[in-house]
Write an enzyme that holds these catalytic residues in place. Structure first.
Site, short mmCIF file in Angstrom:
data_model
loop_
_atom_site.label_atom_id
_atom_site.label_comp_id
_atom_site.label_asym_id
_atom_site.label_seq_id
_atom_site.Cartn_x
_atom_site.Cartn_y
_atom_site.Cartn_z
N SER A 17 -9.50 76.07 68.23
CA SER A 17 -9.88 77.29 67.52
C SER A 17 -11.25 77.12 66.86
O SER A 17 -12.23 76.87 67.54
CB SER A 17 -8.79 77.66 66.51
OG SER A 17 -8.96 78.98 66.04
N ASP A 70 -3.15 83.91 73.57
CA ASP A 70 -4.14 84.14 72.50
C ASP A 70 -4.91 85.41 72.79
O ASP A 70 -5.47 85.57 73.88
CB ASP A 70 -5.09 82.94 72.46
CG ASP A 70 -6.09 83.00 71.32
OD1 ASP A 70 -6.06 83.97 70.54
OD2 ASP A 70 -6.91 82.07 71.22
#
Length: 202
Positions: A90, A189
């Site tokens: 991330s 995601d």
């Protein structure tokens, strides 16, 4: 013989996260054993108290620390500084890119970055992707925008060079020095398009 070194930057939208989180401890311990590498897991100062580029500077400093302390830290005595890999998830995946750019520009002595392994890297831009514009993503987009507002430098938007990888400032010869990159994208995601776009960009 000597072992490769994996320098890992945790995720958390630049605002949360820690090397002490149990998930990171187990994941990196397993990764170290399977890959037969030394893992250096890095904490960095978090936003909103410490806005970007402070996280980039802190993580870049970890490479300077590695270079300066490999010969004096017993657990680093087998570290091969010519085989250093950067990884992170991330926001950590975003940091991987930014630190690699800084290494190319500043040339950290004794540390050679052989490869980058960003895991669902956290990027953005003022232009929304198709998935970000989908109705079911509204809550995720709102949360995502909040993290960017908290972490971006005052006066910057999501086209800040730390957010939008297309703003990366490298010359042609510097791009030739950019390490190999293996991008992992999380299938569920809502930012997965960003990871694919990043791989295509490279």
């Amino acid at each position: 013989g000597q072992l490769p070194v994996l320098v890992y930057f945790h995720g958390g939208g630049f605002c949360i996260g820690s090397t002490t989180w149990l998930g990171y401890h187990h994941f990196l311990g397993d990764l170290s054993a399977v890959s037969k590498s030394i893992v250096l897991s890095v904490d960095y100062r978090l936003a909103p108290e410490n806005k970007l580029p402070i996280a980039y500077d802190d993580c870049y400093s970890s490479l300077e620390w590695l270079s300066n302390n490999a010969s004096s830290e017993p657990w680093l005595e087998k570290a091969d500084l010519l085989r250093v890999f950067l990884s992170g998830d991330s926001a950590g995946g975003n940091i991987v890119h930014q630190v690699a750019v800084k290494v190319i520009k500043d040339k950290v002595s004794r540390v050679r970055i052989k490869g980058l392994i960003p895991i669902h890297p956290y990027f953005g831009s003022e232009k929304r992707t198709e998935l970000e514009m989908a109705e079911e993503s509204a809550g995720h987009v709102q949360s995502n925008d909040m993290f960017w507002r908290l972490s971006l430098p005052v006066g910057e938007n999501r086209d800040y060079l730390g957010c939008n990888f297309e703003k990366t400032e490298l010359s042609g010869s510097e791009w030739d020095q950019f390490p190999r990159v293996l991008v992992f994208v999380a299938g569920l995601d809502f930012l997965k398009e960003r990871g694919v776009m990043y791989a295509d960009f490279l």
